[in-house]
Design a protein around this motif. Structure first.
Motif, PDB file in Angstrom:
ATOM      1  N   ASN A 193      -5.553 -16.047   5.785  1.00 24.92           N
ATOM      2  CA  ASN A 193      -6.701 -15.626   7.096  1.00 24.92           C
ATOM      3  C   ASN A 193      -5.989 -15.767   8.158  1.00 24.92           C
ATOM      4  OD1 ASN A 193      -9.305 -15.988   6.056  1.00 24.92           O
ATOM      5  ND2 ASN A 193      -8.971 -17.997   5.903  1.00 24.92           N
ATOM      6  N   MET A 194      -6.359 -14.180   9.368  1.00 26.10           N
ATOM      7  CA  MET A 194      -5.118 -14.089  10.306  1.00 26.10           C
ATOM      8  C   MET A 194      -6.729 -14.053  11.609  1.00 26.10           C
ATOM      9  SD  MET A 194      -3.394 -10.550  11.323  1.00 26.10           S
ATOM     10  CE  MET A 194      -2.290 -10.710  13.012  1.00 26.10           C
ATOM     11  N   LEU A 195      -6.183 -15.652  12.393  1.00 24.76           N
ATOM     12  CA  LEU A 195      -7.489 -15.455  14.107  1.00 24.76           C
ATOM     13  C   LEU A 195      -7.429 -14.440  14.614  1.00 24.76           C
ATOM     14  CD1 LEU A 195      -8.027 -19.204  13.173  1.00 24.76           C
ATOM     15  CD2 LEU A 195      -9.037 -18.208  12.060  1.00 24.76           C
ATOM     16  N   ASN A 196      -6.385 -13.782  14.957  1.00 20.44           N
ATOM     17  CA  ASN A 196      -5.463 -13.669  16.238  1.00 20.44           C
ATOM     18  C   ASN A 196      -5.909 -12.219  15.751  1.00 20.44           C
ATOM     19  OD1 ASN A 196      -3.679 -13.223  15.042  1.00 20.44           O
ATOM     20  ND2 ASN A 196      -2.432 -14.461  16.696  1.00 20.44           N
ATOM     21  N   CYS A 197      -6.204 -11.786  14.832  1.00 23.69           N
ATOM     22  CA  CYS A 197      -7.002 -10.150  14.153  1.00 23.69           C
ATOM     23  C   CYS A 197      -7.434  -9.971  14.994  1.00 23.69           C
ATOM     24  CB  CYS A 197      -6.549  -9.873  13.076  1.00 23.69           C
ATOM     25  SG  CYS A 197      -7.105  -8.055  12.567  1.00 23.69           S
ATOM     26  N   GLY A 198      -7.700  -8.075  15.615  1.00 25.43           N
ATOM     27  CA  GLY A 198      -8.910  -7.734  16.553  1.00 25.43           C
ATOM     28  C   GLY A 198      -9.556  -6.708  15.684  1.00 25.43           C
ATOM     29  N   GLY A 199      -9.224  -6.509  14.368  1.00 25.10           N
ATOM     30  CA  GLY A 199      -9.305  -5.594  13.254  1.00 25.10           C
ATOM     31  C   GLY A 199      -9.452  -4.274  14.173  1.00 25.10           C
ATOM     32  N   CYS A 200      -7.716  -4.056  14.366  1.00 25.51           N
ATOM     33  CA  CYS A 200      -7.855  -2.628  15.102  1.00 25.51           C
ATOM     34  C   CYS A 200      -7.861  -1.684  13.514  1.00 25.51           C
ATOM     35  CB  CYS A 200      -7.044  -2.811  16.478  1.00 25.51           C
ATOM     36  SG  CYS A 200      -5.418  -2.873  15.360  1.00 25.51           S
ATOM     37  N   ARG A 201      -7.039  -1.788  13.115  1.00 23.14           N
ATOM     38  CA  ARG A 201      -6.781  -1.589  12.035  1.00 23.14           C
ATOM     39  C   ARG A 201      -5.382  -0.776  11.821  1.00 23.14           C
ATOM     40  NH1 ARG A 201     -10.611  -2.396   8.248  1.00 23.14           N
ATOM     41  NH2 ARG A 201     -12.580  -3.292   9.062  1.00 23.14           N
ATOM     42  N   SER A 202      -4.644  -0.435  13.165  1.00 23.18           N
ATOM     43  CA  SER A 202      -3.357   0.767  13.184  1.00 23.18           C
ATOM     44  C   SER A 202      -2.572  -0.156  12.024  1.00 23.18           C
ATOM     45  CB  SER A 202      -3.001  -0.320  14.036  1.00 23.18           C
ATOM     46  OG  SER A 202      -3.847  -0.247  15.708  1.00 23.18           O
ATOM     47  N   CYS A 203      -2.921  -1.096  11.198  1.00 26.96           N
ATOM     48  CA  CYS A 203      -2.218  -1.231   9.791  1.00 26.96           C
ATOM     49  C   CYS A 203      -2.225  -0.749   9.326  1.00 26.96           C
ATOM     50  CB  CYS A 203      -1.623  -3.306   9.715  1.00 26.96           C
ATOM     51  SG  CYS A 203      -3.610  -3.047   9.719  1.00 26.96           S
ATOM     52  N   GLU A 204      -3.183  -0.239   8.671  1.00 23.80           N
ATOM     53  CA  GLU A 204      -3.528   0.653   7.763  1.00 23.80           C
ATOM     54  C   GLU A 204      -3.573   2.021   7.912  1.00 23.80           C
ATOM     55  OE1 GLU A 204      -7.880   0.168   7.369  1.00 23.80           O
ATOM     56  OE2 GLU A 204      -8.440  -2.299   6.210  1.00 23.80           O
ATOM     57  N   LEU A 205      -3.796   2.374   8.686  1.00 23.82           N
ATOM     58  CA  LEU A 205      -3.161   3.784   9.557  1.00 23.82           C
ATOM     59  C   LEU A 205      -1.560   4.216   9.298  1.00 23.82           C
ATOM     60  CD1 LEU A 205      -5.185   4.706  13.075  1.00 23.82           C
ATOM     61  CD2 LEU A 205      -5.381   5.702  10.151  1.00 23.82           C
ATOM     62  N   ALA A 206      -1.402   2.854   9.677  1.00 21.81           N
ATOM     63  CA  ALA A 206       0.146   2.829   9.913  1.00 21.81           C
ATOM     64  C   ALA A 206       0.561   2.819   8.423  1.00 21.81           C
ATOM     65  CB  ALA A 206       1.643   1.838  10.090  1.00 21.81           C
ATOM     66  N   CYS A 207       0.871   2.344   7.042  1.00 16.63           N
ATOM     67  CA  CYS A 207       0.585   1.663   6.244  1.00 16.63           C
ATOM     68  C   CYS A 207       0.609   3.074   4.962  1.00 16.63           C
ATOM     69  CB  CYS A 207      -0.021   0.558   5.019  1.00 16.63           C
ATOM     70  SG  CYS A 207       0.300   0.424   4.068  1.00 16.63           S
ATOM     71  N   SER A 208      -0.373   4.345   5.433  1.00 19.51           N
ATOM     72  CA  SER A 208      -1.169   4.684   4.745  1.00 19.51           C
ATOM     73  C   SER A 208      -0.138   5.671   4.924  1.00 19.51           C
ATOM     74  CB  SER A 208      -2.538   5.067   4.807  1.00 19.51           C
ATOM     75  OG  SER A 208      -2.660   5.616   6.347  1.00 19.51           O
ATOM     76  N   PHE A 209       0.431   6.083   6.509  1.00 17.69           N
ATOM     77  CA  PHE A 209       0.950   7.276   6.152  1.00 17.69           C
ATOM     78  C   PHE A 209       3.055   6.835   6.149  1.00 17.69           C
ATOM     79  CE2 PHE A 209       4.212   8.918   9.253  1.00 17.69           C
ATOM     80  CZ  PHE A 209       4.138   9.915  10.004  1.00 17.69           C
ATOM     81  N   HIS A 210       2.953   6.042   5.628  1.00 18.60           N
ATOM     82  CA  HIS A 210       4.734   5.064   5.248  1.00 18.60           C
ATOM     83  C   HIS A 210       4.770   5.265   3.708  1.00 18.60           C
ATOM     84  CE1 HIS A 210       7.764   3.056   3.372  1.00 18.60           C
ATOM     85  NE2 HIS A 210       6.353   2.164   2.766  1.00 18.60           N
ATOM     86  N   HIS A 211       3.334   5.413   3.340  1.00 20.18           N
ATOM     87  CA  HIS A 211       2.687   6.108   1.432  1.00 20.18           C
ATOM     88  C   HIS A 211       3.358   7.198   1.469  1.00 20.18           C
ATOM     89  CE1 HIS A 211       3.300   1.934  -0.223  1.00 20.18           C
ATOM     90  NE2 HIS A 211       2.171   1.385   1.103  1.00 20.18           N
ATOM     91  N   THR A 212       1.665   8.092   1.910  1.00 19.88           N
ATOM     92  CA  THR A 212       1.994   9.457   2.260  1.00 19.88           C
ATOM     93  C   THR A 212       2.202  10.414   3.118  1.00 19.88           C
ATOM     94  OG1 THR A 212      -0.303   8.937   2.861  1.00 19.88           O
ATOM     95  CG2 THR A 212      -0.173   8.594   0.545  1.00 19.88           C
ATOM     96  N   GLY A 213       2.468  10.212   4.020  1.00 18.91           N
ATOM     97  CA  GLY A 213       2.864  11.038   5.269  1.00 18.91           C
ATOM     98  C   GLY A 213       1.771  11.224   6.157  1.00 18.91           C
ATOM     99  N   LYS A 214       0.679  10.732   6.537  1.00 18.69           N
ATOM    100  CA  LYS A 214      -0.912  10.967   6.560  1.00 18.69           C
ATOM    101  C   LYS A 214      -1.488   9.700   7.087  1.00 18.69           C
ATOM    102  CE  LYS A 214      -1.464  14.959   3.127  1.00 18.69           C
ATOM    103  NZ  LYS A 214      -2.317  15.281   2.057  1.00 18.69           N
ATOM    104  N   PHE A 215      -2.214  10.161   7.771  1.00 16.49           N
ATOM    105  CA  PHE A 215      -3.268   8.658   8.129  1.00 16.49           C
ATOM    106  C   PHE A 215      -4.143   8.789   7.250  1.00 16.49           C
ATOM    107  CE2 PHE A 215      -1.202  10.128  12.255  1.00 16.49           C
ATOM    108  CZ  PHE A 215       0.003   9.246  12.349  1.00 16.49           C
ATOM    109  N   GLU A 216      -4.496   7.863   6.254  1.00 17.83           N
ATOM    110  CA  GLU A 216      -5.168   7.930   5.342  1.00 17.83           C
ATOM    111  C   GLU A 216      -5.821   6.347   4.623  1.00 17.83           C
ATOM    112  OE1 GLU A 216      -6.181  10.380   1.400  1.00 17.83           O
ATOM    113  OE2 GLU A 216      -4.161  10.650   2.716  1.00 17.83           O
ATOM    114  N   PRO A 217      -6.028   5.392   5.376  1.00 22.90           N
ATOM    115  CA  PRO A 217      -6.329   4.479   5.733  1.00 22.90           C
ATOM    116  C   PRO A 217      -6.534   3.699   3.723  1.00 22.90           C
ATOM    117  CG  PRO A 217      -7.895   4.770   7.586  1.00 22.90           C
ATOM    118  CD  PRO A 217      -6.907   6.357   6.834  1.00 22.90           C
ATOM    119  N   SER A 218      -7.429   5.044   2.935  1.00 22.51           N
ATOM    120  CA  SER A 218      -8.078   4.310   1.988  1.00 22.51           C
ATOM    121  C   SER A 218      -6.933   4.155   0.719  1.00 22.51           C
ATOM    122  CB  SER A 218      -9.057   5.163   1.021  1.00 22.51           C
ATOM    123  OG  SER A 218      -8.512   6.933   0.942  1.00 22.51           O
ATOM    124  N   VAL A 219      -5.477   4.562   1.407  1.00 23.92           N
ATOM    125  CA  VAL A 219      -4.579   4.058   0.134  1.00 23.92           C
ATOM    126  C   VAL A 219      -3.596   3.243   0.743  1.00 23.92           C
ATOM    127  CG1 VAL A 219      -4.906   6.985  -0.416  1.00 23.92           C
ATOM    128  CG2 VAL A 219      -2.995   5.777   1.406  1.00 23.92           C
TER     129      VAL A 219
END
Ligand code: SF4
Ligand code: SF4
Length: 94
Positions: A4-30
């Motif tokens: 539970n991350m109380l101060n998370c604003g839900g910007c979802r930059s982390c999802e984009l960054a993670c997908s880029f780490h895995h695939t080199g693309k911005f694809e939050p579904s992965v």
């Protein structure tokens, strides 16, 4: 594992960054990190995947990088860094 991350604003930059780490693309579904909306409480729930599932990759802690990409792009990086460290510790014990 979920946190539970109380101060998370839900910007979802982390999802984009993670997908880029895995695939080199911005694809939050992965992404290995999932930002889950909490309807009744402040902040968001952060889920880190221990194993790959469906199209999503397991979190490898961004091995080899000085700073994991999800941390680098999070505005609340101190908290996210704490959760990731806990996740990696528990994952490596298994
Ligand atoms: S540390 Fe894990 S969740 Fe964060 S970007 Fe790297 S693989 Fe994704
Ligand atoms: S980048 Fe940080 S603040 Fe933005 S959704 Fe992810 S955990 Fe929350």
């Amino acid at each position: 594992m979920k946190y539970n991350m109380l101060n998370c604003g839900g910007c979802r930059s982390c999802e984009l960054a993670c997908s880029f780490h895995h695939t080199g693309k911005f694809e939050p579904s992965v992404s290995s990190l999932i930002v889950i909306d909490k309807e009744d409480l402040r902040g968001f729930t952060i889920e880190l995947l221990e194993k790959s599932e469906d199209d999503r990759f397991a979190c490898d802690g961004c091995e080899g990088l000085e700073e994991p990409l999800c941390i680098e792009w999070c505005k609340q990086k101190d908290d996210l860094e704490k959760y990731l460290a806990d996740f990696m510790k528990k994952k490596n014990k298994k």
